[in-house]
Design an enzyme around this catalytic site. Sequence first.
Site, PDB file in Angstrom:
ATOM      1  CB  SER A 116      30.966  40.768  39.914  1.00  0.00           C
ATOM      2  OG  SER A 116      32.299  41.152  40.226  1.00  0.00           O
ATOM      3  CE  LYS A 117      26.481  45.031  34.822  1.00  0.00           C
ATOM      4  NZ  LYS A 117      25.362  45.893  34.850  1.00  0.00           N
ATOM      5  NE  ARG A 118      31.147  45.047  43.036  1.00  0.00           N
ATOM      6  CZ  ARG A 118      31.485  44.012  43.804  1.00  0.00           C
ATOM      7  NH1 ARG A 118      32.644  44.000  44.431  1.00  0.00           N
ATOM      8  NH2 ARG A 118      30.660  42.994  43.957  1.00  0.00           N
ATOM      9  N   GLY A 122      35.310  43.875  35.755  1.00  0.00           N
ATOM     10  CA  GLY A 122      35.499  43.951  34.301  1.00  0.00           C
ATOM     11  C   GLY A 122      34.194  43.698  33.579  1.00  0.00           C
TER      12      GLY A 122
END
Length: 479
Positions: free
Chosen positions: A251-253, A255
Amino acid sequence: MVRVRFAPSPTGYVHVGSLRTALYNYLFARHHSGVNILRIEDTDRTRYVEGAVENMLRTMEWAGIAFDEGPVQGGPFGPYVQSERTELYRDHADQLIAHGHAYACFCTPERLDQVRKAQQAAGIPPMYDRLCRNLSKEETDRRIAAGEPHVVRLRVPIGEAVRFEDMIRGEVEFDSRTIDDQVLLKSDGFPTYHLANIVDDHAMQITHVIRGEEWLSSTPKHVLLYGAFGWEPPKFAHLPLLLNADRSKLSKRQGDVAVEDYRDKGYLPDALINFVALLGWNPSATEEIFTIHDLIRDFDLERVNKAGAVFNREKLDWMNAEYIRKQSPEELLPLVRPLAQDRNYVVSDDYLVAVIRCMQERVRTLPDFVDFASYFFIPPDFSDVDEKYKSKHWTPEAKERLRALLPDFESLERWDHDSLERVVRAYSEANGLSAGKLIHPIRLAVTGRGMGPGLFELLAVIGKPESVSRIHRALVTLS
Ligand code: GLU
């Protein structure tokens, strides 16, 4: 003849998972001297993003993934953009209806919503309740003729086991009771992914479908569609999920997940490709550095794992550093030059090459060349100086010693590593000091830092007039 396709939906940036899918298709095609196809799946107009296709093409080019057929190259099975093929899908939907494999459904979004809510409240998985499945042909025709909005749904057979062989997972089986009567054609006349995808895979004579695991649950619908059309399905290979370090879904969270972010942050395409190739594929060699030629030679689907692959960013950084080290400073110059320009650093090519040579062993990404050691480009302003280092090494005695050493520096004719080292060693020996007593304060005066490449090396790069003037200035301004 192997024919594979990468079939992205252009919804913005390119996810690293998509890059892996594109790469595996490319490697598989090249390994088998087959054909690699790019097909743009843009029939979901609600997800359409302006410029996304161009971005995708640029990103693939940057990554070095080439296509033999596609919207740019053309080819015998074009157009390769689904929004230009909608008639074909409508014809196929009609065929399915004619043969009883699909039916028109007139349920309104409001009704479907109510059904879903009721199912959720009852704790059963939401599925279409098949209200329109058994409408008579007369009623269906009448309502269509009256212009009533409708979709076309797949008539999923009841109580059948839908089986297929996955090249990575082995035999996969779904109970048809868990398969929804999938919408194939939407009320706007556009196909859904499922219909367009299999019509095109068949029309484009795709032999192997290599894609992410998130499509595994769609595959039984596809297998049913192939059966309904009387077509032979291609072989399927579903690639393992990409995971964060804590094994949650990538997930973007935690990285960056966009290929463009890695490009913009100065990762080398070959390093990213090498890294991504190993996300799920286990080469037989213990070696981890693979050129694209190695990858093409060695890649096979048999060595792709089922288990999720952890996207380890530290490993990517390590790999990128390896690739940076493998290049010559001259090769890196055109990559670093624009970064220096962005920061308004005005230096000659020779100077920049010297900086690159000096820093090459120490950086992990390209911007590090200009950001780790800004002192190569602008004099330090000591605003972020490490106070502990300063109080230890910038003592009144140290300043005295620098003042005394400066004339030796100024009279030095050859300003290179060895001559500088000789001068400093001679001075420290003559005064019974360790060389560190000079090296640390010089480093601080010239760079404003307590760490970096070898002092004599960096002084040689910065040059005599600039180094000497920085030492003078520090003696006056740095207290
Ligand atoms: N358009 C789908 C995607 O965005 C393609 C999936 C497939 O390869 O079948 O990934």
